[in-house]
Design a protein around this motif. Structure first.
Motif, PDB file in Angstrom:
ATOM      1  N   ARG A   1      41.112 -87.253  -0.492  1.00 51.27           N
ATOM      2  CA  ARG A   1      39.628 -87.227  -0.038  1.00 51.27           C
ATOM      3  C   ARG A   1      39.311 -87.909   1.173  1.00 51.27           C
ATOM      4  NH1 ARG A   1      37.117 -92.068  -1.585  1.00 51.27           N
ATOM      5  NH2 ARG A   1      38.258 -93.316  -2.916  1.00 51.27           N
ATOM      6  N   TRP A   2      38.222 -87.793   1.596  1.00 49.49           N
ATOM      7  CA  TRP A   2      37.834 -88.535   2.991  1.00 49.49           C
ATOM      8  C   TRP A   2      37.440 -89.874   2.446  1.00 49.49           C
ATOM      9  CZ3 TRP A   2      38.619 -88.234   7.828  1.00 49.49           C
ATOM     10  CH2 TRP A   2      37.629 -88.781   8.602  1.00 49.49           C
ATOM     11  N   LEU A   3      38.128 -90.919   3.353  1.00 51.71           N
ATOM     12  CA  LEU A   3      37.959 -92.264   2.784  1.00 51.71           C
ATOM     13  C   LEU A   3      36.708 -93.087   3.653  1.00 51.71           C
ATOM     14  CD1 LEU A   3      41.824 -93.127   2.998  1.00 51.71           C
ATOM     15  CD2 LEU A   3      40.272 -92.663   0.937  1.00 51.71           C
ATOM     16  N   PHE A   4      36.141 -92.544   4.495  1.00 52.67           N
ATOM     17  CA  PHE A   4      35.122 -93.069   5.256  1.00 52.67           C
ATOM     18  C   PHE A   4      33.740 -92.477   5.037  1.00 52.67           C
ATOM     19  CE2 PHE A   4      39.427 -93.200   7.218  1.00 52.67           C
ATOM     20  CZ  PHE A   4      39.617 -94.562   7.381  1.00 52.67           C
ATOM     21  N   ASP A   5      32.746 -93.176   5.633  1.00 49.33           N
ATOM     22  CA  ASP A   5      31.299 -92.495   5.291  1.00 49.33           C
ATOM     23  C   ASP A   5      31.189 -91.519   6.306  1.00 49.33           C
ATOM     24  OD1 ASP A   5      31.170 -93.599   8.062  1.00 49.33           O
ATOM     25  OD2 ASP A   5      29.642 -95.347   7.385  1.00 49.33           O
ATOM     26  N   GLN A   6      29.932 -90.894   6.305  1.00 51.12           N
ATOM     27  CA  GLN A   6      29.442 -89.720   7.011  1.00 51.12           C
ATOM     28  C   GLN A   6      29.559 -89.854   8.475  1.00 51.12           C
ATOM     29  OE1 GLN A   6      29.014 -86.542   5.863  1.00 51.12           O
ATOM     30  NE2 GLN A   6      28.752 -85.902   7.946  1.00 51.12           N
ATOM     31  N   ALA A   7      29.278 -91.235   8.921  1.00 52.33           N
ATOM     32  CA  ALA A   7      29.275 -91.391  10.408  1.00 52.33           C
ATOM     33  C   ALA A   7      30.652 -91.238  10.991  1.00 52.33           C
ATOM     34  CB  ALA A   7      28.542 -92.763  10.758  1.00 52.33           C
ATOM     35  N   VAL A   8      31.407 -91.735  10.334  1.00 49.69           N
ATOM     36  CA  VAL A   8      33.104 -91.613  10.867  1.00 49.69           C
ATOM     37  C   VAL A   8      33.445 -90.142  10.584  1.00 49.69           C
ATOM     38  CG1 VAL A   8      35.294 -92.397  10.481  1.00 49.69           C
ATOM     39  CG2 VAL A   8      33.610 -94.055  10.204  1.00 49.69           C
ATOM     40  N   CYS A   9      32.871 -89.578   9.680  1.00 52.04           N
ATOM     41  CA  CYS A   9      33.344 -88.116   9.499  1.00 52.04           C
ATOM     42  C   CYS A   9      32.548 -87.220  10.632  1.00 52.04           C
ATOM     43  CB  CYS A   9      32.555 -87.435   8.107  1.00 52.04           C
ATOM     44  SG  CYS A   9      32.732 -85.693   7.755  1.00 52.04           S
ATOM     45  N   THR A  10      31.515 -87.612  11.069  1.00 50.68           N
ATOM     46  CA  THR A  10      30.950 -86.952  12.077  1.00 50.68           C
ATOM     47  C   THR A  10      31.729 -87.164  13.439  1.00 50.68           C
ATOM     48  OG1 THR A  10      28.722 -86.985  11.068  1.00 50.68           O
ATOM     49  CG2 THR A  10      28.712 -86.725  13.463  1.00 50.68           C
ATOM     50  N   LEU A  11      32.076 -88.402  13.708  1.00 54.72           N
ATOM     51  CA  LEU A  11      32.679 -88.650  14.891  1.00 54.72           C
ATOM     52  C   LEU A  11      33.994 -88.057  14.961  1.00 54.72           C
ATOM     53  CD1 LEU A  11      33.088 -90.579  17.423  1.00 54.72           C
ATOM     54  CD2 LEU A  11      33.903 -92.289  15.844  1.00 54.72           C
ATOM     55  N   TYR A  12      34.743 -88.070  13.930  1.00 52.80           N
ATOM     56  CA  TYR A  12      36.039 -87.437  13.624  1.00 52.80           C
ATOM     57  C   TYR A  12      35.897 -85.935  13.864  1.00 52.80           C
ATOM     58  CZ  TYR A  12      40.379 -85.848  11.453  1.00 52.80           C
ATOM     59  OH  TYR A  12      41.730 -85.454  11.204  1.00 52.80           O
ATOM     60  N   ALA A  13      35.052 -85.407  13.505  1.00 53.42           N
ATOM     61  CA  ALA A  13      34.789 -84.001  13.592  1.00 53.42           C
ATOM     62  C   ALA A  13      34.120 -83.637  15.065  1.00 53.42           C
ATOM     63  CB  ALA A  13      33.624 -83.532  12.890  1.00 53.42           C
ATOM     64  N   PHE A  14      33.566 -84.424  15.476  1.00 48.11           N
ATOM     65  CA  PHE A  14      33.044 -84.312  16.973  1.00 48.11           C
ATOM     66  C   PHE A  14      34.359 -84.203  18.125  1.00 48.11           C
ATOM     67  CE2 PHE A  14      32.076 -86.492  20.980  1.00 48.11           C
ATOM     68  CZ  PHE A  14      30.734 -85.466  21.537  1.00 48.11           C
ATOM     69  N   CYS A  15      35.172 -85.123  17.752  1.00 44.58           N
ATOM     70  CA  CYS A  15      36.175 -85.610  18.899  1.00 44.58           C
ATOM     71  C   CYS A  15      37.206 -84.270  18.346  1.00 44.58           C
ATOM     72  CB  CYS A  15      36.879 -86.910  18.385  1.00 44.58           C
ATOM     73  SG  CYS A  15      36.031 -87.952  18.837  1.00 44.58           S
ATOM     74  N   GLY A  16      37.365 -83.796  17.241  1.00 44.88           N
ATOM     75  CA  GLY A  16      38.275 -82.707  16.859  1.00 44.88           C
ATOM     76  C   GLY A  16      37.657 -81.559  17.796  1.00 44.88           C
ATOM     77  N   VAL A  17      36.472 -81.195  17.853  1.00 49.72           N
ATOM     78  CA  VAL A  17      35.962 -79.952  18.250  1.00 49.72           C
ATOM     79  C   VAL A  17      35.897 -80.140  19.943  1.00 49.72           C
ATOM     80  CG1 VAL A  17      33.834 -78.773  18.452  1.00 49.72           C
ATOM     81  CG2 VAL A  17      34.554 -79.431  16.278  1.00 49.72           C
ATOM     82  N   LEU A  18      35.539 -81.381  20.278  1.00 47.56           N
ATOM     83  CA  LEU A  18      35.253 -81.569  21.749  1.00 47.56           C
ATOM     84  C   LEU A  18      36.670 -81.476  22.411  1.00 47.56           C
ATOM     85  CD1 LEU A  18      33.776 -82.710  24.178  1.00 47.56           C
ATOM     86  CD2 LEU A  18      34.718 -84.940  23.588  1.00 47.56           C
ATOM     87  N   PHE A  19      37.829 -82.155  21.646  1.00 48.07           N
ATOM     88  CA  PHE A  19      39.206 -81.951  22.375  1.00 48.07           C
ATOM     89  C   PHE A  19      39.705 -80.727  22.136  1.00 48.07           C
ATOM     90  CE2 PHE A  19      38.798 -86.682  22.050  1.00 48.07           C
ATOM     91  CZ  PHE A  19      38.610 -86.878  23.274  1.00 48.07           C
ATOM     92  N   GLY A  20      39.489 -79.758  21.078  1.00 50.43           N
ATOM     93  CA  GLY A  20      40.092 -78.305  20.872  1.00 50.43           C
ATOM     94  C   GLY A  20      39.389 -77.598  21.991  1.00 50.43           C
TER      95      GLY A  20
END
Length: 137
Positions: A1-20
């Motif tokens: 499961r995702w271990l962090f809060d929604q803010a970290v989830c958003t940052l993680y997803a943003f970085c994945g989309v941006l760099f992809g």
């Protein structure tokens, strides 16, 4: 499961989309520039550092525009179906989310892939034609 809060989830997803997206856009620009240099040398030989800098800036602006869209409430980021990481909320309901996913598919996947395929097809065609011309002489 995702271990962090929604803010970290958003940052993680943003970085994945941006760099992809920046990666695929960079490959698209690279294939297009190679096509210009091989197939249209009159234009390709005019390519300079300022052109490269402009294209690099355009690649990152393009990726940033689509990566920040969910932050501006056009689409959204959330946990993946298995819940171990975060990405674009693919199953988000509503017309806004559907339009974002459709725009992402067309402008960030379909068009870049088509440009890459056309660029390399033109390069192969040019090489084939020039090789055939050399054999005939």
């Amino acid at each position: 499961r995702w271990l962090f809060d929604q803010a970290v989830c958003t940052l993680y997803a943003f970085c994945g989309v941006l760099f992809g997206l920046s990666s695929l856009a960079s490959l698209t620009v690279l294939s297009t520039v190679c096509c210009l240099k091989v197939c249209y040398p009159a234009y390709g030989n005019r390519f300079s550092r300022s052109h490269a800098a402009g294209l690099l800036l355009a690649v990152w602006a393009y990726a940033l525009a689509f990566a920040t869209a969910p932050l501006a409430r056009w689409g959204s980021y959330g946990p993946e179906p298995y819940g171990t990481a975060c990405c674009i909320a693919w199953e988000a309901s509503g017309s806004e989310a559907t339009l974002y996913i459709l725009a992402l598919f067309i402008f960030c996947y379909l068009l870049p892939c088509l440009l890459i395929l056309v660029s390399y097809a033109l390069i192969l065609w040019t090489v084939w034609v020039s090789r055939r011309a050399v054999r005939q002489h």
